[in-house]
Write a protein that holds these residues in place. Structure first.
Motif, PDB file in Angstrom:
ATOM      1  N   LEU A  85       0.862  -1.194   0.000  1.00  0.00           N
ATOM      2  CA  LEU A  85       0.000   0.000   0.000  1.00  0.00           C
ATOM      3  C   LEU A  85       0.886   1.227   0.000  1.00  0.00           C
ATOM      4  N   SER A 111       2.906   0.502   5.541  1.00  0.00           N
ATOM      5  CA  SER A 111       4.086   1.129   6.113  1.00  0.00           C
ATOM      6  C   SER A 111       3.659   2.387   6.856  1.00  0.00           C
ATOM      7  N   GLY A 115       7.789   5.565   4.488  1.00  0.00           N
ATOM      8  CA  GLY A 115       7.312   4.519   3.577  1.00  0.00           C
ATOM      9  C   GLY A 115       8.261   3.330   3.490  1.00  0.00           C
ATOM     10  N   GLY A 138      -0.244   6.487   7.381  1.00  0.00           N
ATOM     11  CA  GLY A 138       0.118   5.075   7.470  1.00  0.00           C
ATOM     12  C   GLY A 138      -0.777   4.243   6.589  1.00  0.00           C
TER      13      GLY A 138
HETATM   14  C1  LIG Z   1       3.407   9.112   4.940  1.00  0.00           C
HETATM   15  S1  LIG Z   1       3.154   7.765   3.850  1.00  0.00           S
HETATM   16  C2  LIG Z   1       4.637   7.782   2.885  1.00  0.00           C
HETATM   17  C3  LIG Z   1       4.557   8.696   1.700  1.00  0.00           C
HETATM   18  C4  LIG Z   1       5.776   8.632   0.810  1.00  0.00           C
HETATM   19  N1  LIG Z   1       6.915   9.198   1.480  1.00  0.00           N
HETATM   20  C5  LIG Z   1       5.504   9.392  -0.467  1.00  0.00           C
HETATM   21  O1  LIG Z   1       5.745  10.601  -0.518  1.00  0.00           O
HETATM   22  O2  LIG Z   1       5.000   8.768  -1.438  1.00  0.00           O
HETATM   23  C6  LIG Z   1       3.356   6.376   4.886  1.00  0.00           C
HETATM   24  C7  LIG Z   1       2.658   5.124   4.438  1.00  0.00           C
HETATM   25  O3  LIG Z   1       1.245   5.324   4.480  1.00  0.00           O
HETATM   26  C8  LIG Z   1       0.604   4.529   3.493  1.00  0.00           C
HETATM   27  N2  LIG Z   1      -0.156   5.415   2.597  1.00  0.00           N
HETATM   28  C9  LIG Z   1      -0.241   6.763   2.693  1.00  0.00           C
HETATM   29  N3  LIG Z   1      -1.042   7.266   1.746  1.00  0.00           N
HETATM   30  C10 LIG Z   1      -1.503   6.215   1.025  1.00  0.00           C
HETATM   31  C11 LIG Z   1      -2.368   6.095  -0.092  1.00  0.00           C
HETATM   32  N4  LIG Z   1      -2.921   7.164  -0.670  1.00  0.00           N
HETATM   33  N5  LIG Z   1      -2.635   4.858  -0.551  1.00  0.00           N
HETATM   34  C12 LIG Z   1      -2.057   3.769   0.008  1.00  0.00           C
HETATM   35  N6  LIG Z   1      -1.224   3.824   1.066  1.00  0.00           N
HETATM   36  C13 LIG Z   1      -0.933   5.035   1.576  1.00  0.00           C
HETATM   37  C14 LIG Z   1       1.706   3.763   2.771  1.00  0.00           C
HETATM   38  O4  LIG Z   1       1.842   2.460   3.354  1.00  0.00           O
HETATM   39  C15 LIG Z   1       2.917   4.643   3.036  1.00  0.00           C
HETATM   40  O5  LIG Z   1       4.126   3.927   2.924  1.00  0.00           O
END
Ligand SMILES: C[S@@+](CC[C@H](N)C(=O)[O-])C[C@H]1O[C@@H](n2cnc3c(N)ncnc32)[C@H](O)[C@@H]1O
Length: 218
Positions: A85, A111, A115, A138
């Motif tokens: 995800l 995650s 990520g 998350g």
């Molecule tokens: C803060 S996010 C990481 C974002 C990443 N650094 C980026 O900019 O693409 C942390 C985690 O939340 C989940 N997550 C956040 N937004 C999501 C979305 N729109 N769809 C699926 N998973 C998401 C994923 O597992 C991701 O690794």
């Protein structure tokens, strides 16, 4: 079907497992298992993430930690679909939900923080899925969205008929559902369309299909 969710926050799923339709199919059509990366991490003190190479803010989920979690649960026999995800994945839609719901088993990896180490997505997963073009903190909410959408497609999840004619279903050619109304028939001058009060099921059906077509831009 079995869904295995890998997460750092397994207790987040308590609420979902008490809600219909997931609660209805849990233990029969759906087996849900929750795994915490911390329980199988090869690192000391329950460590699962680390600083990003090249610098920058946030912690990154480690590939060796995720591989160890998958090994501990599956040994050599991993499910045919292992879904990461991530906001960078293929956007979830009804056809992907239907596709995943036909699998006997899937693993769903979530995650937090910065990520996944990219090697998790490219070497340990078969799919990467986003629930929409925005960033959440998350993967637990995305995992619950995916679980709920899958549970609705499993036999016995919904009352007879209620899952067949809804938005994105083939019965509506993939379009949006028509509008619904209930009592009172008039409220503050806002009337329910006459056709729905007519008792003429042929006209009602034709009206609903037309509304669906209009809403879907067809
Ligand atoms: C803060 S996010 C990481 C974002 C990443 N650094 C980026 O900019 O693409 C942390 C985690 O939340 C989940 N997550 C956040 N937004 C999501 C979305 N729109 N769809 C699926 N998973 C998401 C994923 O597992 C991701 O690794």
């Amino acid at each position: 079907m079995r869904v295995d969710v890998f997460t750092q926050v397994p207790h987040a799923f308590g609420w979902l497992t008490e809600q219909k339709p997931l609660a209805t199919v849990l233990g029969t059509e759906l087996e849900l298992r929750l795994f915490n990366y911390r329980d199988t991490t090869p690192l000391r003190a329950g460590q699962v993430d680390d600083d990003p190479y090249g610098g920058g803010a946030g912690m990154v989920l480690r590939v060796d930690v995720v591989d160890a979690a998958l090994d501990a649960v599956y040994g050599a026999e991993r499910p045919a679909r292992v879904v990461a995800l991530t906001p960078q994945g293929r956007q979830l839609d009804q056809s992907l939900v239907e596709e995943l719901a036909t699998e006997p088993a899937i693993a769903v990896l979530s995650s937090r923080f910065e990520g996944f180490d990219e090697r998790i997505v490219s070497h340990l997963c078969t799919d990467s899925v986003s629930i929409g073009p925005y960033v959440l903190s998350g993967g637990e909410l995305p995992a619950m969205v995916l679980l709920d959408a899958i549970a609705r497609r499993l036999p016995g999840a919904l009352a007879d008929g209620s899952g067949e004619l809804e938005s994105f279903s083939s019965a509506l050619d993939g379009g949006l559902e028509y509008p619904h109304y209930t009592r009172p028939a008039e409220y503050r001058g806002w009337d329910v369309p006459d056709v729905l009060l007519s008792g003429d099921h042929g006209r009602i059906d034709a009206w609903r299909r037309e509304q669906s077509r209009v809403r879907s831009g067809a």
